[in-house]
Design an enzyme around this catalytic site. Sequence first.
Site, mmCIF file in Angstrom:
data_model
loop_
_atom_site.group_PDB
_atom_site.id
_atom_site.type_symbol
_atom_site.label_atom_id
_atom_site.label_comp_id
_atom_site.label_asym_id
_atom_site.label_seq_id
_atom_site.Cartn_x
_atom_site.Cartn_y
_atom_site.Cartn_z
ATOM 1 N N LYS A 1 3.442 1.194 -6.865
ATOM 2 C CA LYS A 1 3.984 0.095 -5.850
ATOM 3 C C LYS A 1 3.162 0.542 -4.717
ATOM 4 C CE LYS A 1 7.074 -0.235 -2.652
ATOM 5 N NZ LYS A 1 6.322 -1.231 -1.647
ATOM 6 N N GLY B 1 11.130 9.617 2.150
ATOM 7 C CA GLY B 1 10.960 10.854 1.416
ATOM 8 C C GLY B 1 12.251 11.596 1.210
ATOM 9 N N GLU C 1 6.408 11.797 15.214
ATOM 10 C CA GLU C 1 4.983 11.321 14.650
ATOM 11 C C GLU C 1 5.109 9.866 15.204
ATOM 12 O OE1 GLU C 1 2.665 11.004 10.591
ATOM 13 O OE2 GLU C 1 4.895 10.553 10.607
ATOM 14 N N GLY D 1 4.316 8.729 2.387
ATOM 15 C CA GLY D 1 4.963 7.844 3.417
ATOM 16 C C GLY D 1 5.709 8.615 4.211
ATOM 17 N N SER D 2 6.886 7.914 4.881
ATOM 18 C CA SER D 2 7.551 8.520 6.244
ATOM 19 C C SER D 2 8.306 9.516 5.476
ATOM 20 C CB SER D 2 8.659 7.349 6.660
ATOM 21 O OG SER D 2 9.430 7.169 5.920
ATOM 22 N N THR D 3 8.890 10.343 6.417
ATOM 23 C CA THR D 3 9.628 11.753 6.197
ATOM 24 C C THR D 3 11.061 10.971 5.655
ATOM 25 O OG1 THR D 3 8.503 13.119 7.214
ATOM 26 C CG2 THR D 3 10.794 13.744 6.935
ATOM 27 N N GLU E 1 4.120 13.588 0.012
ATOM 28 C CA GLU E 1 3.403 13.946 1.147
ATOM 29 C C GLU E 1 3.719 12.979 2.152
ATOM 30 O OE1 GLU E 1 0.994 13.133 3.617
ATOM 31 O OE2 GLU E 1 -0.391 12.227 2.113
ATOM 32 N N CYS F 1 -1.573 10.552 8.478
ATOM 33 C CA CYS F 1 -0.326 11.541 8.351
ATOM 34 C C CYS F 1 -0.989 12.985 8.634
ATOM 35 C CB CYS F 1 0.028 11.825 6.700
ATOM 36 S SG CYS F 1 0.835 10.494 6.086
#
Length: 478
Positions: free
Chosen positions: A184, A241, A389, A236-238, A258, A292
Amino acid sequence: MASAFEYAPAPESRSVVDIAPSYGLFIDGEFTEAADGKVFKTVSPSTEEVLSEVAQAGAEDVDRAVRAARKAFQKWSALPGAERAKYLFRIARIIQERSRELAVLETLDNGKPIKETRDADLPLVAAHFFYYAGWADKLDHAGFGANPRPLGVAGQVIPWNFPLLMLAWKIAPALATGNTVVLKPAETTPLSALFFADICRQAGLPKGVVNILPGYGDAGAALVAHPDVNKVAFTGSTAVGKEIARTVAGSRKKLTLELGGKGANIVFDDAPIDQAVEGIVNGIFFNQGQVCCAGSRLLVQESIQDELLDSLKRRLSTLRLGDPMDKNTDIGAINSAEQLARITSLVEQGEAQGAERWSPACELPAAGYWFAPTLFTNVTQAHTIARDEIFGPVLSVLTFRTPDEAVAKANNTPYGLSAGIWTEKGSRILAVANKLRAGVVWSNTFNKFDPTSPFGGYKESGFGREGGRHGLEAYLDV
């Protein structure tokens, strides 16, 4: 921006890429409409022009794609490694042949400068497929035991900052190890993944081995939660995740994440200033800071702070912001209105908390999503801009006196993805690097990538490694 030189416009031609008015989902080797008929528009960030209309995947489409991948897995995994390698080599060569077309497409859909997609992204994309093609018939010798087996169906969710490169990082090792894929892409950058689907057909890849499902977060969530997916890979974003980790917990799915970063770029007093400045600029302003592993925190030794900042400001004044299709452009557009709003909000917080903001004289285009290169001084570790971030062209400058203080400040973050060290002393590089909690530590350079080198993070930057021999393990039953 102001410059000592005047550059005539040098736009890359859009005619090399033919964007269709609409695209479907790529399932079982064919483009098809979404089950519920939903579509969404993908927009060029630099002009806000609608590029195309794309089918929007839902849960039913995810199920259809996973079933196609499961069916294809039987024959694909049974192929000798040398046969799988032929397909990967063919894909790599087609990517090279179509690299100009793909670079233009990526710039239009993402907003990054054409010289970055042309000179950095596309060569690395092809290199990853070449590299993992070479591993396909050598898995017994990869150090994971005799006869390592593929896992099955890999569900992969990629971000918008490096759409085609993140696709290569995910798909190349998955196919080399005998897995099939449902991927995706991000909703703001679906086009290069759909063009890659066409490359798969051009390469004669068996139907169902690669499936591409453009869509929003609900499609990604359905893919992650699907009971017949054996491996989940996410960049992607934490926050997302963590949600994926909760979803996968208790299942037998293998997972790599990641996630975000707040990388420290540490400059010691013996560093070559001009070289360090170039590394700082590359570390935070490459791809508008939407990286990132960006070096978004500059830790500079107190004794050279003034000299370094003077040089850095002079260098920022020469950067050219504008049309990303122009070969002279250094700073392109922010990927979306949503991301621009986040950057703006965090920068305003930095000013409100007392940090000193500076940007070079810069005229922003009237249309599109733009943010001028920005640096903050008088930053402390308590400032939001030093902790969160930002994912934009914003640099927070902190100082230190001793190597131990530099290490302590660099590690004072919930993230642990990247760091940089600038010094002429090799012993200092090794001593400091060994103390930094970061997955990648660059010395006297920044943002250098190679398909043979593993990449990944610690702490809230995720776990698992992509790239290199290490990147095979995530797709093998070892």
